[in-house]
Write a protein that holds these residues in place. Structure first.
Motif, short mmCIF file in Angstrom:
data_model
loop_
_atom_site.label_atom_id
_atom_site.label_comp_id
_atom_site.label_asym_id
_atom_site.label_seq_id
_atom_site.Cartn_x
_atom_site.Cartn_y
_atom_site.Cartn_z
N CYS A 126 0.99 -1.18 0.00
CA CYS A 126 -0.14 -0.11 0.11
C CYS A 126 0.68 1.26 -0.10
CB CYS A 126 -0.95 -0.04 1.08
SG CYS A 126 -1.72 1.48 1.67
N CYS B 196 -4.59 -3.13 -0.01
CA CYS B 196 -4.91 -2.81 1.05
C CYS B 196 -6.06 -4.05 1.65
CB CYS B 196 -5.80 -1.60 1.44
SG CYS B 196 -6.49 -1.51 3.10
N ARG C 93 -8.18 -4.05 3.74
CA ARG C 93 -9.44 -3.56 4.03
C ARG C 93 -10.46 -3.60 2.84
NH1 ARG C 93 -10.64 -1.05 9.15
NH2 ARG C 93 -8.92 -0.91 10.35
#
Ligand code: SF4
Length: 325
Positions: free
Chosen positions: A52, A278, A280
């Protein structure tokens, strides 16, 4: 240690009590004159391309601080390696964890350790609670004015909320600038037309995302994570505010908060921003199943303006929403 970097929102009261300046490394990175050069510098150092970009920016931005507090539980799985890297280079670092079980005792223990690192105590930190609360309330007031009247731009609301993590590194200056936004908005005719959007996910690395959305005739009236940085649940107790902070805990709390705010703010559709590489991004599965609103998942990688591909996807999404209004 005068300036201490933070990798995301952590309890701010111990910083104010210790006299140390909290510096949100995300904001230093993205607010720098050439954020892409900071990313490049981290890659020259050895950061892989498929990690990231925010983490790379944080590494380079940490050269401007004397120590770093990183959230290793409740934010980013990469932060632990970031802290290890900085520590081996001689930087004083402190890992902070939001407890997985949202247990108050465990959170207090974490805050006490943070206080120890900064050279203060939890009692001294408690004395800074009212001041911290009143600052965050100002950021939340900007948010309220923004979504209710439209007289503050989405970009200004975003910046006010996202900078409440470290109060811009200078609480007095930050307070003056947020107060002036509020004062200037009074009596101003706002523009809320077109689809009303909610923005969820990590803060965007795309520099002009909110102005572009507004330029396309929509209005962003909810900033999920940025708003959470200002601790919107005012419990009356500063430690409990950090237990009600949804972002570092289970996703159920986030879903409930997003649903409640989307209802209150009459939101037509959601932009879920995800960062390349990422973990997430996986949250998108749950949001699509549980939020019950049209969702556009928008991915960004490097700092810079909105690219053509994402612009076209955004335009198509707004067309669909407008068709249903
Ligand atoms: S965007 Fe994701 S991977 Fe990058 S720093 Fe934030 S939480 Fe970590």
């Amino acid at each position: 240690m005068d300036r201490v970097g933070i990798t995301t929102t952590v309890p701010l009261e111990p910083f104010l009590a210790s006299g140390k300046q909290a510096v949100d490394l995300n904001n230093s990175f993205i607010g720098s004159a050439s954020p892409n050069e900071l990313v490049e510098e981290a890659q020259v150092k050895g950061y892989p391309r498929n990690i990231c970009t925010w983490i790379k920016g944080l590494d380079t931005a940490s050269s401007l601080v004397d120590g770093v507090v990183g959230v290793v539980r409740g934010d980013c799985s990469n932060t632990e390696s970031l802290l290890e890297t900085l520590h081996r280079e001689g930087m004083p670092v402190h890992p902070f964890s939001y407890p997985f079980n949202r247990d108050r005792k465990d959170l207090v223990a974490e805050i006490e350790e943070l206080c120890g690192f900064l050279g203060t105590t939890i009692d001294e930190s408690s004395e800074m609670a009212d001041e911290t609360r009143s600052m965050r309330d100002l950021a939340l007031e900007v948010d309220e004015i923004g979504w209710k009247t439209g007289s503050i731009s989405a970009q200004d609301v975003h910046i006010s909320l996202v900078s409440s993590s470290d109060l811009g590194g200078d609480p007095s200056l930050w307070e003056r600038s947020v107060r002036s936004l509020i004062e200037n908005s009074s009596g101003k005719e706002g523009m809320i037309r077109g689809p009303r959007l909610g923005f969820i996910g990590v803060p965007p690395i795309i520099s002009n995302l909110f102005p572009r959305i507004e330029g396309l005739g929509a209005k962003v009236v909810f900033f999920e994570t940025q708003r959470q940085f200002a601790m919107p649940k005012r419990t009356g107790n500063w430690i409990d505010d950090y237990l009600e902070y949804t972002y570092p805990y289970d996703i159920g709390g986030r879903v409930d908060d997003i649903k409640r705010e989307c209802g209150r703010r009459k939101i037509d559709g959601i932009v879920h921003y995800v960062q390349s590489f990422c973990h997430r991004q996986i949250d998108d599965i749950i949001f699509r199943k549980e939020l019950g609103l049209p969702i556009l998942t928008l991915e960004g990688n490097l700092p810079g303006p909105l690219d053509e591909r994402n612009l076209i996807r955004l335009e198509a999404f707004l067309d669909v929403l407008e068709g249903g209004l």
